[in-house]
Design a protein around this motif. Structure first.
Motif, PDB file in Angstrom:
ATOM      1  N   LEU A 134      -1.787   1.939   2.633  1.00 27.11           N
ATOM      2  CA  LEU A 134      -1.834   2.335   0.947  1.00 27.11           C
ATOM      3  C   LEU A 134      -0.739   3.189   1.089  1.00 27.11           C
ATOM      4  O   LEU A 134       0.188   3.367   0.800  1.00 27.11           O
ATOM      5  N   PRO A 135      -1.094   4.502   0.202  1.00 18.65           N
ATOM      6  CA  PRO A 135      -0.837   5.789  -0.195  1.00 18.65           C
ATOM      7  C   PRO A 135       0.508   5.631   0.598  1.00 18.65           C
ATOM      8  O   PRO A 135       1.527   6.604   0.031  1.00 18.65           O
ATOM      9  N   GLU A 136       0.224   5.956   1.894  1.00 21.00           N
ATOM     10  CA  GLU A 136       0.998   6.330   3.012  1.00 21.00           C
ATOM     11  C   GLU A 136       2.415   5.406   2.812  1.00 21.00           C
ATOM     12  O   GLU A 136       3.218   6.080   2.842  1.00 21.00           O
ATOM     13  N   SER A 137       2.172   3.893   3.317  1.00 16.53           N
ATOM     14  CA  SER A 137       3.258   3.133   2.604  1.00 16.53           C
ATOM     15  C   SER A 137       3.691   3.101   1.498  1.00 16.53           C
ATOM     16  O   SER A 137       5.132   3.146   1.892  1.00 16.53           O
ATOM     17  N   LEU A 138       3.195   3.490   0.662  1.00 17.41           N
ATOM     18  CA  LEU A 138       4.047   3.834  -0.264  1.00 17.41           C
ATOM     19  C   LEU A 138       4.861   4.432  -0.789  1.00 17.41           C
ATOM     20  O   LEU A 138       6.034   4.376  -0.799  1.00 17.41           O
ATOM     21  N   ALA A 139       3.898   5.634   0.097  1.00 15.36           N
ATOM     22  CA  ALA A 139       5.025   7.818   0.235  1.00 15.36           C
ATOM     23  C   ALA A 139       6.379   6.854   0.909  1.00 15.36           C
ATOM     24  O   ALA A 139       7.222   7.072   0.782  1.00 15.36           O
ATOM     25  N   GLN A 140       5.793   5.876   1.780  1.00 19.47           N
ATOM     26  CA  GLN A 140       7.036   5.994   3.023  1.00 19.47           C
ATOM     27  C   GLN A 140       8.427   4.410   2.405  1.00 19.47           C
ATOM     28  O   GLN A 140       9.368   5.147   2.458  1.00 19.47           O
ATOM     29  N   ALA A 141       7.687   4.222   1.465  1.00 22.29           N
ATOM     30  CA  ALA A 141       9.143   3.199   0.791  1.00 22.29           C
ATOM     31  C   ALA A 141       9.822   3.882  -0.464  1.00 22.29           C
ATOM     32  O   ALA A 141      11.013   3.906  -0.146  1.00 22.29           O
ATOM     33  N   ILE A 189       5.061  -2.056   1.174  1.00 21.36           N
ATOM     34  CA  ILE A 189       4.258  -1.548   1.025  1.00 21.36           C
ATOM     35  C   ILE A 189       2.573  -1.637   1.396  1.00 21.36           C
ATOM     36  O   ILE A 189       1.668  -1.600   1.504  1.00 21.36           O
ATOM     37  N   PHE A 190       2.485  -2.864   1.293  1.00 20.47           N
ATOM     38  CA  PHE A 190       0.788  -3.895   1.540  1.00 20.47           C
ATOM     39  C   PHE A 190       1.050  -4.317   2.584  1.00 20.47           C
ATOM     40  O   PHE A 190      -0.415  -5.174   2.624  1.00 20.47           O
ATOM     41  N   GLY A 191       1.382  -4.241   3.777  1.00 17.17           N
ATOM     42  CA  GLY A 191       1.063  -4.977   4.698  1.00 17.17           C
ATOM     43  C   GLY A 191       2.088  -6.174   4.793  1.00 17.17           C
ATOM     44  O   GLY A 191       2.242  -7.126   3.403  1.00 17.17           O
ATOM     45  N   ALA A 192       1.086  -7.078   5.699  1.00 11.58           N
ATOM     46  CA  ALA A 192       2.206  -8.392   6.408  1.00 11.58           C
ATOM     47  C   ALA A 192       1.247  -9.482   5.012  1.00 11.58           C
ATOM     48  O   ALA A 192      -0.071  -9.219   4.602  1.00 11.58           O
ATOM     49  N   ARG A 193       1.956 -10.530   4.584  1.00  9.26           N
ATOM     50  CA  ARG A 193       1.117 -11.666   3.345  1.00  9.26           C
ATOM     51  C   ARG A 193       0.503 -12.350   3.492  1.00  9.26           C
ATOM     52  O   ARG A 193       0.337 -12.548   5.133  1.00  9.26           O
ATOM     53  N   THR A 194      -0.470 -11.955   2.758  1.00  9.74           N
ATOM     54  CA  THR A 194      -1.585 -13.319   3.089  1.00  9.74           C
ATOM     55  C   THR A 194      -0.986 -14.827   2.877  1.00  9.74           C
ATOM     56  O   THR A 194      -0.251 -14.783   2.167  1.00  9.74           O
TER      57      THR A 194
END
Length: 234
Positions: free
Chosen positions: A6-13, A227-232
């Motif tokens: 999550l930190p990486e995906s948030l930074a990428q966003a 940010i959070f990945g595929a939806r649950t």
């Protein structure tokens, strides 16, 4: 659970938004990332908050209220309700959210106005516009926005901040930009007609059309999966 970092995906966003703003030659603080956290656990929201994210969007009311209770210790967290809302559930939104993005009829706005507690700041409102005129989508039709906006702007305990839309999907940048440009023009028209309203918000742009939205003036872009990945599945 997801194995997304999550930190990486948030930074990428955030980097993607920054790059889009640079491409549009806009100030880097002129648009904000709204992290759409629907179906995601409170623990992931807490982690995103720990890495600097403050604005979170929720679609499902009961789920959102449970997360808010679990995360009540987090300072400066800002909750946006971005999903459809039945009129019998407006009180919970009026009492627990800072923003409501999906107002598309006067009845909902009146109830939010009446039910917004006096000790809270006015509730920030965006009108949801069915900018692509899709039968399957919620939202006020473009030619009805002005009349609704004038009535909502007159209600106490609300701040009419702008417009929200989810355009029909398109593949090319030009096709994506057309409905977003139309939404921007609607906001410009409202700013002229309602000079005393704090109309400064275009809530538009998601994973597939963020760049197009920023080019057309988006101030709030809504990213979830990125940010959070595929939806649950609920």
């Amino acid at each position: 659970m997801t194995d997304i970092a999550l930190p990486e995906s948030l930074a990428q966003a955030h980097e993607r938004l920054t790059n889009a703003l640079k491409m549009a030659e806009r100030p880097l603080d002129s648009a904000m990332l709204l992290a759409v956290s629907k179906t995601k656990p409170a623990s992931m929201i807490r982690q995103a908050w720990q890495h600097g994210q403050r604005e979170f969007g929720e679609n499902y009311l009961q789920e959102a209220l449970e997360k808010q209770a679990e995360l009540a210790d987090l300072e400066s967290i800002v909750w946006h309700f971005i999903g459809p809302l039945q009129s019998n559930k407006t009180r919970a939104v009026a009492e627990n959210f800072a923003w409501m993005h999906s107002v598309d009829r006067l009845k909902i706005a009146k109830r939010l106005s009446e039910q917004r507690p006096e000790h809270l700041p006015p509730l920030n409102i965006c009108l949801q516009v069915n900018i692509s005129r899709e039968a399957s989508k919620s939202g006020v039709m473009p030619d009805e926005v002005m009349a609704l906006a004038k009535e909502v702007a007159a209600l106490p305990r609300l701040n009419l901040r702008g417009l929200m839309a989810i355009p029909a999907p398109s593949d090319s940048l030009a096709e994506q930009r057309a409905p977003l440009a139309a939404l921007r023009q609607l906001l410009t028209d409202l700013q002229v007609a309602l000079p005393d309203a704090p109309l400064d918000t275009l809530s538009m742009g998601m994973s597939d059309d963020l760049e197009a939205a920023v080019l057309e003036g988006a101030t709030l872009v809504r990213l979830g999966t990125a940010i959070f990945g595929a939806r649950t599945t609920q």
